[in-house]
Design a protein around this motif. Structure first.
Motif, PDB file in Angstrom:
ATOM      1  N   LEU A   4     -13.735 -43.149   3.650  1.00 61.71           N
ATOM      2  CA  LEU A   4     -13.743 -42.940   2.206  1.00 61.71           C
ATOM      3  C   LEU A   4     -15.168 -42.627   1.782  1.00 61.71           C
ATOM      4  O   LEU A   4     -16.105 -43.345   2.146  1.00 61.71           O
ATOM      5  N   ARG A   5     -15.322 -41.570   0.998  1.00 63.63           N
ATOM      6  CA  ARG A   5     -16.640 -41.185   0.487  1.00 63.63           C
ATOM      7  C   ARG A   5     -16.607 -41.179  -1.028  1.00 63.63           C
ATOM      8  O   ARG A   5     -16.060 -40.275  -1.652  1.00 63.63           O
ATOM      9  N   GLY A   6     -17.174 -42.205  -1.614  1.00 63.86           N
ATOM     10  CA  GLY A   6     -17.283 -42.270  -3.071  1.00 63.86           C
ATOM     11  C   GLY A   6     -15.961 -42.166  -3.787  1.00 63.86           C
ATOM     12  O   GLY A   6     -15.850 -41.497  -4.825  1.00 63.86           O
ATOM     13  N   ARG A  23     -16.197 -46.589   6.305  1.00 62.14           N
ATOM     14  CA  ARG A  23     -15.875 -45.806   7.492  1.00 62.14           C
ATOM     15  C   ARG A  23     -15.264 -46.727   8.528  1.00 62.14           C
ATOM     16  O   ARG A  23     -15.802 -47.812   8.794  1.00 62.14           O
ATOM     17  N   LEU A  24     -14.128 -46.302   9.097  1.00 65.79           N
ATOM     18  CA  LEU A  24     -13.475 -47.078  10.149  1.00 65.79           C
ATOM     19  C   LEU A  24     -13.928 -46.534  11.498  1.00 65.79           C
ATOM     20  O   LEU A  24     -13.582 -45.414  11.869  1.00 65.79           O
ATOM     21  N   ALA A  58     -11.136 -38.816   0.692  1.00 69.42           N
ATOM     22  CA  ALA A  58     -10.563 -39.660   1.743  1.00 69.42           C
ATOM     23  C   ALA A  58     -10.319 -38.744   2.937  1.00 69.42           C
ATOM     24  O   ALA A  58      -9.570 -37.765   2.830  1.00 69.42           O
ATOM     25  N   LEU A  59     -10.930 -39.049   4.081  1.00 67.89           N
ATOM     26  CA  LEU A  59     -11.010 -38.095   5.181  1.00 67.89           C
ATOM     27  C   LEU A  59     -10.484 -38.671   6.489  1.00 67.89           C
ATOM     28  O   LEU A  59     -10.607 -39.861   6.766  1.00 67.89           O
ATOM     29  N   LEU A  60      -9.916 -37.784   7.305  1.00 71.42           N
ATOM     30  CA  LEU A  60      -9.589 -38.065   8.699  1.00 71.42           C
ATOM     31  C   LEU A  60     -10.289 -37.011   9.533  1.00 71.42           C
ATOM     32  O   LEU A  60      -9.978 -35.821   9.428  1.00 71.42           O
ATOM     33  N   ASP A  61     -11.247 -37.446  10.331  1.00 76.87           N
ATOM     34  CA  ASP A  61     -12.046 -36.525  11.150  1.00 76.87           C
ATOM     35  C   ASP A  61     -12.626 -35.392  10.313  1.00 76.87           C
ATOM     36  O   ASP A  61     -12.641 -34.220  10.718  1.00 76.87           O
TER      37      ASP A  61
END
Length: 282
Positions: A4-6, A23-24, A58-61
């Motif tokens: 998650l970024r901001g 970050r996981l 919200a990101l995956l790779d």
């Protein structure tokens, strides 16, 4: 890697999440703690892709989770919701087997073994033919955990170690099963997977976590090792209690005792950005 970024989420004009960045990391356990309504479950829903942020990413790779195909997402992460239930009658074994259907592509032989392994991991290996409605609350939650583990194991056959997202997995569990679930999470991280859990018990959080993220009023208030964030100032500021954490003999792992707690003299207030920045630890 889920990140998650901001991220901010607004409901009725009020933020449920306010600029959260986490970050996981593969091979580690991140535990989110904080008072009721701090934004922990909202952060978990952002990480799982159940909801999208109103601001931030919200990101995956490095790719927006919202753009990942559902079957691919199901193969890369499995989620135990805070309150999991179903609207139809089903056996424990059949419920655990639903995890296989989450991963759309066929996984070949061994499906039954995945289900039986998951039931064994959660202590329900002798309850496969029981109807879920006959279980206690804690048993029912572990049946859903078996479904989650089956899904994760199916996805890992194709993509390697996945991400385990557990929202209050210790709710309604006795001490032995609490310990078993914490060990399960640690074992998954040791095998190269990533784990994120929401916990209310700070001692369990300290025992399980590589890093702890402390949330308050929808914000990430502090993140770091258990010893760096479970401190007297943060317990007072975030949780509204005065106590001095102890440390296990020969270890930096902190613990807190209810018998040593008392209400903080001045109730916690929403901090300014400057005050928040002072609280965030490396």
């Amino acid at each position: 890697m889920f990140e998650l970024r901001g991220c901010s989420v607004f409901r009725g004009g009020r933020p449920c999440a306010d600029g959260i960045s986490v970050r996981l990391r593969p091979g580690t356990v991140l535990v989110m703690v904080g008072p009721n309504g701090a934004g922990k479950s909202t952060a978990m829903k952002l990480l799982s892709g159940e909801i999208a942020p109103d601001r931030g990413a919200a990101l995956l790779d490095g790719e927006a989770i919202s753009g990942v195909e559902p079957a691919m997402l199901a193969a890369r992460r499995a989620v135990l919701a805070q309150s999991a239930d179903h609207a139809f009658d089903i056996t424990v074994r059949a419920l655990a087997g639903l995890g296989l259907r989450m991963v759309a592509a066929p996984i070949g032989g061994g499906s039954a073994r995945l289900v039986e392994s998951a039931l064994e991991q959660v202590g329900l290996e002798n309850a496969g033919e029981r109807m879920v409605r006959t279980l206690s609350g804690g048993e029912r939650q572990r049946a859903h955990l078996a479904r989650v583990l089956t899904q994760l194991a199916a996805g890992e056959r194709r993509y390697g170690p996945g991400t385990l997202l557990l929202d209050e997995p210790l709710a309604a569990q006795d001490l032995a099963h609490q310990l078993a679930i914490l060990r399960l999470a640690r074992a998954h991280a040791a095998a190269g997977g990533a784990v994120c859990m929401v916990l209310h018990d700070l001692n369990c959080a300290c025992a399980a976590a590589d890093r702890i993220a402390v949330l308050r009023h929808g914000r990430l208030w502090a993140e770091g090792t258990p010893a760096s964030v479970i401190t007297a100032p943060i317990l007072a500021e975030v949780f509204g209690i005065d106590t001095e954490p102890g440390a296990l003999p020969g270890s930096a792992q902190p613990y807190v005792l209810p018998q040593m707690m008392r209400p903080h003299a001045t109730p916690a207030r929403t901090g300014t950005k400057e005050r928040k920045a002072e609280c965030i630890l490396p």
